[in-house]
Design a protein around this motif. Structure first.
Motif, PDB file in Angstrom:
ATOM      1  N   ASP A  83      35.415  37.834  39.526  1.00 44.16           N
ATOM      2  CA  ASP A  83      36.241  39.005  39.190  1.00 44.16           C
ATOM      3  C   ASP A  83      35.586  39.818  38.075  1.00 44.16           C
ATOM      4  OD1 ASP A  83      36.590  37.311  37.090  1.00 44.16           O
ATOM      5  OD2 ASP A  83      38.770  37.478  37.019  1.00 44.16           O
ATOM      6  N   ASP A  85      34.210  42.589  37.960  1.00 45.67           N
ATOM      7  CA  ASP A  85      34.498  44.024  37.881  1.00 45.67           C
ATOM      8  C   ASP A  85      35.923  44.309  37.388  1.00 45.67           C
ATOM      9  OD1 ASP A  85      31.984  44.455  38.852  1.00 45.67           O
ATOM     10  OD2 ASP A  85      32.633  44.530  40.950  1.00 45.67           O
ATOM     11  N   GLY A  86      36.600  43.289  36.920  1.00 51.23           N
ATOM     12  CA  GLY A  86      37.956  43.485  36.418  1.00 51.23           C
ATOM     13  C   GLY A  86      39.008  43.400  37.506  1.00 51.23           C
ATOM     14  N   GLU A  87      38.568  43.140  38.731  1.00 56.89           N
ATOM     15  CA  GLU A  87      39.521  42.977  39.842  1.00 56.89           C
ATOM     16  C   GLU A  87      39.219  41.663  40.515  1.00 56.89           C
ATOM     17  OE1 GLU A  87      39.669  45.934  42.866  1.00 56.89           O
ATOM     18  OE2 GLU A  87      39.802  47.552  41.396  1.00 56.89           O
ATOM     19  N   HIS A  89      38.191  39.206  43.262  1.00 52.59           N
ATOM     20  CA  HIS A  89      37.391  39.299  44.489  1.00 52.59           C
ATOM     21  C   HIS A  89      38.352  39.156  45.677  1.00 52.59           C
ATOM     22  CE1 HIS A  89      34.562  37.980  47.601  1.00 52.59           C
ATOM     23  NE2 HIS A  89      33.591  38.468  46.851  1.00 52.59           N
ATOM     24  N   GLN A  93      41.925  36.986  45.975  1.00 49.70           N
ATOM     25  CA  GLN A  93      43.230  37.556  46.321  1.00 49.70           C
ATOM     26  C   GLN A  93      43.787  36.909  47.587  1.00 49.70           C
ATOM     27  OE1 GLN A  93      44.947  39.937  44.338  1.00 49.70           O
ATOM     28  NE2 GLN A  93      46.518  39.039  45.654  1.00 49.70           N
TER      29      GLN A  93
END
Ligand code: FES
Ligand code: FES
Length: 165
Positions: A83, A85-87, A89, A93
């Protein structure tokens, strides 16, 4: 430092790092004891369960067996980088959405193996997923949900690619 200590330089989750190690130290030892990265875990300690999986130069390796001395110049990715990128993967999720874990002890290994699978085969069948992940053991037997999650992540990633193109 002991007489046998050595220094290794490698890239860890996108950043250049160095570590002082002993010849017997494994990748798992270094990740946990030097870099406080606890996502890769030791279960069998014999290369049989996949709980300690990391990606080294893009290929899965058993952190419990791989000697840290061999890391010099390598590119190492652990689950903590998924994660970055701050989100989350898409695999992370999807594992949440499908409830693809119970205790979670095996999950980091399954995530990294699944990432490697989808990089090589973006649209695997359930049988291909099952076969590819057959070296990873889940003592909570969350296998059906894990297969479902990888399938879901693959679908979402393929849809996202189509939207971009
Ligand atoms: S702990 Fe490394 S494969 Fe089981
Ligand atoms: S979720 Fe518990 S071992 Fe897999």
């Amino acid at each position: 430092m002991s007489n046998t200590a050595m220094k290794v330089s490698f890239t860890l989750n996108g950043k250049p790092v160095q570590a002082d190690i002993e010849p017997h130290h494994t990748v798992l030892d270094v990740l946990r004891n030097t870099f406080a990265l606890y996502g890769a875990r030791e279960s069998c300690g014999q290369g049989l369960c996949g709980c300690c999986t990391v990606l080294i130069d893009g290929r899965s390796a058993s952190g419990c067996l791989y000697l840290a001395a061999a890391l010099d110049g390598s590119n190492v990715e652990t689950v903590e980088h998924l994660d970055a990128d701050g989100e989350l993967h898409p695999l992370q999720q999807a594992f949440i959405d499908c409830g693809a874990f119970q205790c979670g002890f095996c999950t980091s290994g399954f995530l990294l193996m699944s990432k490697q699978l989808l990089a090589a085969n973006p649209d695997p069948s359930d049988a291909e997923i099952r076969n590819y992940l057959s070296g990873n053991l889940c003592r909570c037997a969350a296998y059906p949900e894990i297969i479902q999650a990888v399938r879901l992540a693959a679908n979402r990633m393929n849809e996202a690619k189509q939207e971009v193109s």
